[in-house]
Design an enzyme around this catalytic site. Structure first.
Site, PDB file in Angstrom:
ATOM      1  N   VAL A  46      27.861 -33.862 -22.612  1.00  0.00           N
ATOM      2  CA  VAL A  46      29.294 -32.950 -22.189  1.00  0.00           C
ATOM      3  C   VAL A  46      29.962 -34.064 -20.875  1.00  0.00           C
ATOM      4  O   VAL A  46      31.197 -33.808 -21.036  1.00  0.00           O
ATOM      5  CB  VAL A  46      28.841 -31.736 -21.281  1.00  0.00           C
ATOM      6  CG1 VAL A  46      29.883 -31.353 -20.998  1.00  0.00           C
ATOM      7  CG2 VAL A  46      28.234 -31.145 -22.467  1.00  0.00           C
ATOM      8  N   CYS A  47      29.121 -34.367 -20.428  1.00  0.00           N
ATOM      9  CA  CYS A  47      29.698 -35.513 -19.675  1.00  0.00           C
ATOM     10  C   CYS A  47      31.156 -36.426 -19.710  1.00  0.00           C
ATOM     11  O   CYS A  47      32.011 -36.125 -19.095  1.00  0.00           O
ATOM     12  CB  CYS A  47      28.758 -36.067 -18.348  1.00  0.00           C
ATOM     13  SG  CYS A  47      27.837 -35.036 -17.588  1.00  0.00           S
ATOM     14  N   PRO A  48      30.879 -37.123 -20.049  1.00  0.00           N
ATOM     15  CA  PRO A  48      32.324 -38.156 -20.615  1.00  0.00           C
ATOM     16  C   PRO A  48      33.225 -37.225 -21.183  1.00  0.00           C
ATOM     17  O   PRO A  48      34.503 -37.793 -21.188  1.00  0.00           O
ATOM     18  CB  PRO A  48      31.449 -38.863 -21.788  1.00  0.00           C
ATOM     19  CG  PRO A  48      29.708 -38.523 -22.683  1.00  0.00           C
ATOM     20  CD  PRO A  48      29.407 -37.948 -21.317  1.00  0.00           C
TER      21      PRO A  48
END
Length: 187
Positions: A46-48
């Protein structure tokens, strides 16, 4: 969390920006609006998507006088490697702070002590170093930079117009309200 309307705590951290390593501290954020965008880990899922979404809005945030700092408990070296290897993260022009000791994450009460990773948390700091907004979501729930941008504009508006407030879903240019006894029970 009771962090709203409190001053950020002193910190110093290594970071990566524009192909260089740098040092960032609390005094660097004073005098401008600042977003601290905490996330769990580089080279994750999810972070990118979130960092790319924020990167796509960075120019508009800059025009509003807002600086952005993403923060994870990875090192600044890992941030560079991720920036070099990921097409999505390669778009990032804002500063990526490494917080391997968890000091900054703890300062913002954004550290998951069990995992040693930062929570998915966003903070908006005013030019005086006061926290005006924060949100924290579960790891699997990605944030939306459009909504963050709307909240930045609302915070800047009320800072420039004391005595006014922005109602739900307020967008720049729409009517605001001036709270008064005359509005009680009429909304």
């Amino acid at each position: 969390m009771g962090l709203i309307n409190t001053h950020i705590l002193p910190f110093g951290a290594n970071a990566y920006k524009d192909g260089k390593f740098t040092r960032v501290g609390d005094t660097d954020v004073l005098g401008k609006w600042t977003i601290f965008f905490f996330y769990p880990a580089d080279f994750s899922f999810v972070c990118p998507t979130e960092l790319e979404d924020l990167a796509n809005h960075y120019e508009e945030l800059q025009k509003l006088g807002v600086e952005v700092y993403s923060v994870s408990t990875d090192t600044h070296f890992v941030h560079k490697a991720w920036h070099d290897e990921s097409e999505a993260i390669g778009k990032v022009k804002y500063t990526m702070i490494g917080d391997p000791s968890g000091e900054l994450s703890r300062n913002f009460e954004a550290l998951d002590e069990q995992s040693g990773l930062a929570n998915r948390a966003t903070f908006l700091i005013d030019p005086q170093g006061v926290i005006q907004f924060h949100e924290t979501t579960a790891d699997g729930i990605g944030r939306n930079a459009d909504e963050l941008l709307r909240k930045v504009k609302a915070a800047q508006y009320i800072a420039a117009h004391p005595g006014e407030v922005c109602p739900a879903k307020w967008e720049e240019g729409e009517a605001t309200m001036a709270p008064s006894i005359d509005l009680v029970g009429k909304i």
